[in-house]
Design a protein around this motif. Structure first.
Motif, PDB file in Angstrom:
ATOM      1  N   ARG A   1       8.491   4.205 -36.846  1.00 14.18           N
ATOM      2  CA  ARG A   1       8.418   5.052 -38.036  1.00 14.18           C
ATOM      3  C   ARG A   1       9.769   5.172 -38.743  1.00 14.18           C
ATOM      4  NH1 ARG A   1       4.727  10.304 -36.698  1.00 14.18           N
ATOM      5  NH2 ARG A   1       4.581  10.298 -38.992  1.00 14.18           N
ATOM      6  N   LEU A   2      10.819   4.699 -38.103  1.00 13.92           N
ATOM      7  CA  LEU A   2      12.143   4.704 -38.721  1.00 13.92           C
ATOM      8  C   LEU A   2      12.337   3.447 -39.558  1.00 13.92           C
ATOM      9  CD1 LEU A   2      14.166   5.951 -35.631  1.00 13.92           C
ATOM     10  CD2 LEU A   2      13.626   7.281 -37.688  1.00 13.92           C
ATOM     11  N   ASP A   3      13.263   3.510 -40.509  1.00  9.33           N
ATOM     12  CA  ASP A   3      13.539   2.359 -41.372  1.00  9.33           C
ATOM     13  C   ASP A   3      14.637   1.467 -40.821  1.00  9.33           C
ATOM     14  OD1 ASP A   3      11.705   3.183 -43.450  1.00  9.33           O
ATOM     15  OD2 ASP A   3      13.169   4.723 -43.999  1.00  9.33           O
ATOM     16  N   ALA A   4      15.575   2.047 -40.070  1.00  6.16           N
ATOM     17  CA  ALA A   4      16.732   1.287 -39.598  1.00  6.16           C
ATOM     18  C   ALA A   4      17.408   2.046 -38.464  1.00  6.16           C
ATOM     19  CB  ALA A   4      17.720   1.065 -40.749  1.00  6.16           C
ATOM     20  N   PHE A   5      18.397   1.388 -37.852  1.00  5.76           N
ATOM     21  CA  PHE A   5      19.176   2.019 -36.785  1.00  5.76           C
ATOM     22  C   PHE A   5      20.663   1.918 -37.109  1.00  5.76           C
ATOM     23  CE2 PHE A   5      15.151   1.102 -34.766  1.00  5.76           C
ATOM     24  CZ  PHE A   5      14.889   2.305 -34.124  1.00  5.76           C
ATOM     25  N   ASP A   6      21.382   2.933 -36.681  1.00 12.30           N
ATOM     26  CA  ASP A   6      22.776   3.171 -37.037  1.00 12.30           C
ATOM     27  C   ASP A   6      23.733   2.469 -36.070  1.00 12.30           C
ATOM     28  OD1 ASP A   6      25.123   4.652 -37.956  1.00 12.30           O
ATOM     29  OD2 ASP A   6      24.761   6.125 -36.371  1.00 12.30           O
ATOM     30  N   LEU A   7      24.538   1.547 -36.602  1.00 14.59           N
ATOM     31  CA  LEU A   7      25.672   0.999 -35.856  1.00 14.59           C
ATOM     32  C   LEU A   7      26.845   1.913 -36.160  1.00 14.59           C
ATOM     33  CD1 LEU A   7      26.824  -1.218 -34.035  1.00 14.59           C
ATOM     34  CD2 LEU A   7      27.371  -2.512 -36.109  1.00 14.59           C
ATOM     35  N   ASN A   8      27.266   2.664 -35.154  1.00 11.11           N
ATOM     36  CA  ASN A   8      28.115   3.828 -35.345  1.00 11.11           C
ATOM     37  C   ASN A   8      29.545   3.555 -34.879  1.00 11.11           C
ATOM     38  OD1 ASN A   8      29.203   6.602 -34.290  1.00 11.11           O
ATOM     39  ND2 ASN A   8      27.482   7.130 -35.621  1.00 11.11           N
ATOM     40  N   ALA A   9      30.509   3.828 -35.746  1.00 10.68           N
ATOM     41  CA  ALA A   9      31.906   3.531 -35.427  1.00 10.68           C
ATOM     42  C   ALA A   9      32.388   4.277 -34.188  1.00 10.68           C
ATOM     43  CB  ALA A   9      32.795   3.866 -36.622  1.00 10.68           C
ATOM     44  N   LYS A  10      31.969   5.524 -34.022  1.00 14.92           N
ATOM     45  CA  LYS A  10      32.393   6.289 -32.849  1.00 14.92           C
ATOM     46  C   LYS A  10      31.895   5.642 -31.562  1.00 14.92           C
ATOM     47  CE  LYS A  10      32.800  10.924 -34.848  1.00 14.92           C
ATOM     48  NZ  LYS A  10      32.262  12.313 -34.826  1.00 14.92           N
ATOM     49  N   ASP A  11      30.648   5.184 -31.575  1.00 15.72           N
ATOM     50  CA  ASP A  11      30.087   4.558 -30.383  1.00 15.72           C
ATOM     51  C   ASP A  11      30.736   3.208 -30.103  1.00 15.72           C
ATOM     52  OD1 ASP A  11      28.479   6.761 -30.450  1.00 15.72           O
ATOM     53  OD2 ASP A  11      26.594   5.680 -30.280  1.00 15.72           O
ATOM     54  N   MET A  12      31.051   2.465 -31.157  1.00 15.39           N
ATOM     55  CA  MET A  12      31.714   1.179 -30.969  1.00 15.39           C
ATOM     56  C   MET A  12      33.078   1.383 -30.314  1.00 15.39           C
ATOM     57  SD  MET A  12      30.710  -0.800 -34.500  1.00 15.39           S
ATOM     58  CE  MET A  12      31.246  -2.417 -33.939  1.00 15.39           C
ATOM     59  N   TYR A  13      33.766   2.428 -30.733  1.00 10.58           N
ATOM     60  CA  TYR A  13      35.063   2.751 -30.134  1.00 10.58           C
ATOM     61  C   TYR A  13      34.900   3.179 -28.676  1.00 10.58           C
ATOM     62  CZ  TYR A  13      39.130   5.648 -29.019  1.00 10.58           C
ATOM     63  OH  TYR A  13      40.212   6.218 -28.400  1.00 10.58           O
ATOM     64  N   GLN A  14      33.905   4.014 -28.409  1.00  7.65           N
ATOM     65  CA  GLN A  14      33.736   4.568 -27.065  1.00  7.65           C
ATOM     66  C   GLN A  14      33.200   3.550 -26.067  1.00  7.65           C
ATOM     67  OE1 GLN A  14      31.476   8.206 -26.926  1.00  7.65           O
ATOM     68  NE2 GLN A  14      31.552   8.340 -24.693  1.00  7.65           N
ATOM     69  N   TYR A  15      32.244   2.726 -26.501  1.00 10.05           N
ATOM     70  CA  TYR A  15      31.554   1.845 -25.566  1.00 10.05           C
ATOM     71  C   TYR A  15      31.968   0.381 -25.673  1.00 10.05           C
ATOM     72  CZ  TYR A  15      28.523   5.968 -25.501  1.00 10.05           C
ATOM     73  OH  TYR A  15      28.035   7.248 -25.414  1.00 10.05           O
ATOM     74  N   GLY A  16      32.832   0.072 -26.647  1.00  8.45           N
ATOM     75  CA  GLY A  16      33.253  -1.308 -26.850  1.00  8.45           C
ATOM     76  C   GLY A  16      32.590  -1.889 -28.082  1.00  8.45           C
ATOM     77  N   CYS A  17      33.387  -2.399 -28.999  1.00 10.96           N
ATOM     78  CA  CYS A  17      32.854  -2.865 -30.288  1.00 10.96           C
ATOM     79  C   CYS A  17      31.787  -3.936 -30.123  1.00 10.96           C
ATOM     80  CB  CYS A  17      33.995  -3.385 -31.162  1.00 10.96           C
ATOM     81  SG  CYS A  17      35.086  -2.085 -31.794  1.00 10.96           S
ATOM     82  N   ASP A  18      32.118  -5.005 -29.419  1.00 11.96           N
ATOM     83  CA  ASP A  18      31.186  -6.126 -29.308  1.00 11.96           C
ATOM     84  C   ASP A  18      29.938  -5.752 -28.519  1.00 11.96           C
ATOM     85  OD1 ASP A  18      32.926  -7.693 -30.761  1.00 11.96           O
ATOM     86  OD2 ASP A  18      33.842  -8.618 -29.000  1.00 11.96           O
ATOM     87  N   SER A  19      30.120  -5.069 -27.397  1.00 15.12           N
ATOM     88  CA  SER A  19      28.974  -4.752 -26.543  1.00 15.12           C
ATOM     89  C   SER A  19      28.034  -3.762 -27.218  1.00 15.12           C
ATOM     90  CB  SER A  19      29.445  -4.204 -25.191  1.00 15.12           C
ATOM     91  OG  SER A  19      30.227  -3.035 -25.362  1.00 15.12           O
ATOM     92  N   ASN A  20      28.582  -2.756 -27.897  1.00 17.52           N
ATOM     93  CA  ASN A  20      27.722  -1.784 -28.566  1.00 17.52           C
ATOM     94  C   ASN A  20      26.984  -2.415 -29.739  1.00 17.52           C
ATOM     95  OD1 ASN A  20      27.769   0.682 -30.916  1.00 17.52           O
ATOM     96  ND2 ASN A  20      26.862   1.167 -28.933  1.00 17.52           N
ATOM     97  N   GLN A  21      27.683  -3.248 -30.509  1.00 19.47           N
ATOM     98  CA  GLN A  21      27.026  -3.903 -31.639  1.00 19.47           C
ATOM     99  C   GLN A  21      25.902  -4.815 -31.163  1.00 19.47           C
ATOM    100  OE1 GLN A  21      29.670  -5.836 -34.389  1.00 19.47           O
ATOM    101  NE2 GLN A  21      28.029  -6.492 -35.744  1.00 19.47           N
ATOM    102  N   GLU A  22      26.152  -5.562 -30.109  1.00 18.01           N
ATOM    103  CA  GLU A  22      25.119  -6.444 -29.571  1.00 18.01           C
ATOM    104  C   GLU A  22      23.921  -5.640 -29.068  1.00 18.01           C
ATOM    105  OE1 GLU A  22      24.507  -9.696 -25.937  1.00 18.01           O
ATOM    106  OE2 GLU A  22      26.513  -8.966 -26.439  1.00 18.01           O
ATOM    107  N   GLN A  23      24.197  -4.519 -28.403  1.00 13.61           N
ATOM    108  CA  GLN A  23      23.133  -3.682 -27.851  1.00 13.61           C
ATOM    109  C   GLN A  23      22.257  -3.094 -28.960  1.00 13.61           C
ATOM    110  OE1 GLN A  23      24.467  -0.072 -25.837  1.00 13.61           O
ATOM    111  NE2 GLN A  23      22.943  -0.403 -24.218  1.00 13.61           N
ATOM    112  N   VAL A  24      22.892  -2.557 -29.999  1.00 17.11           N
ATOM    113  CA  VAL A  24      22.145  -1.945 -31.100  1.00 17.11           C
ATOM    114  C   VAL A  24      21.363  -2.999 -31.880  1.00 17.11           C
ATOM    115  CG1 VAL A  24      22.349  -0.681 -33.280  1.00 17.11           C
ATOM    116  CG2 VAL A  24      23.713   0.016 -31.303  1.00 17.11           C
TER     117      VAL A  24
END
Length: 262
Positions: free
Chosen positions: A151-174
């Motif tokens: 029911r959602l239109d999109a998902f948020d790639l979030n700068a805070k999460d990329m910083y906390q969890y690792g840019c590449d790994s978080n982006q790939e996961q999302v």
């Protein structure tokens, strides 16, 4: 059009809206290269409606956005759900304020609105609905069912999460998560102050004048994600500055209380 789809106007939910503080943020957003942003302030922030009444006083409202310092500011809000998670809603000022009024009884922790009920309300309006930071430990979304997430239109790639969890790994996961659901990924800095602007943003193929056009561009994939090489230092500096500013606010409050009682 370069746009950040997850931003805030206040240092924290507990703070009051400061026109001077927000104007400083907007000038920095423009200097960072942005053309537009979505103001997704927390729906249960202190004096939510005051934010928009102050924006009405400060800036002209052109159709679906405020115009300030050469920036388009699309109204929105970030809503907590009962199942634990945050949903970004972006649309016209009128739509956002109407939906917010329907959430007046759901602002306290433990009494947030269920996801499906929120979607029932939101789908009656021309809103862009984004699942915020779906893998954040404190407020994830991946635990919801595929039927709900559809029911959602999109998902948020979030700068805070990329910083906390690792840019590449978080982006790939999302991106993998969104792809499995057939949904696009949008970029949001999630900033509460000026230094984080430009850490991540969306570049649309053409300018948008309304939330409807913005949603259409996202759903049709007519945009690109940009992640700054300086994301980590921008977010780290922002986190440190936010902590310092909160301490200063608490100190000022303590001094004010002490002076008034003496």
């Amino acid at each position: 059009m370069k746009i950040d789809l997850h931003t805030h106007a206040k240092l924290s939910k507990a703070s009051d809206f400061s026109p001077e503080y927000y104007e400083e943020m907007l000038r920095e957003a423009k200097d960072s290269g942005l053309d537009a942003l979505a103001l997704t302030e927390h729906f249960n922030t202190r004096n939510f409606y005051e934010v928009y009444s102050e924006l009405d006083r400060l800036f002209p409202y052109q159709g679906d956005y405020y115009e300030a310092y050469g920036l388009k500011i699309f109204p929105g809000m970030e809503v907590d759900i009962l199942e634990n998670g945050h949903i970004l809603l972006i649309g016209s000022k009128w739509s956002i304020l109407e939906v917010r009024r329907k959430l007046d009884g759901y602002t306290d922790k433990g009494a947030f609105i269920p996801f499906d009920q929120l979607m029932d309300i939101a789908e009656a309006y021309p809103l862009l609905k984004i699942g915020a930071h779906p893998f954040r430990d404190s407020t994830p979304l991946h635990h919801l069912s595929p039927r709900q997430l559809a029911r959602l239109d999109a998902f948020d790639l979030n700068a805070k999460d990329m910083y906390q969890y690792g840019c590449d790994s978080n982006q790939e996961q999302v991106q993998r998560f969104a792809s499995e659901l057939g949904k696009p990924v949008t970029a949001g800095s999630d900033t509460h102050q000026c230094l984080q602007f430009g850490s991540i943003f969306n570049e649309l193929d053409t300018p948008c004048e309304s939330a409807v056009e913005l949603k259409e561009a996202i759903l049709q994939g007519k945009y690109k994600l940009h992640v700054s090489n300086d994301l980590e230092i921008k977010v780290k500096a922002s986190v440190m500055l936010k902590k310092l500013m909160k301490r200063m606010v608490r100190l000022e409050q303590a001094l004010s209380t002490g002076m008034s009682s003496s």
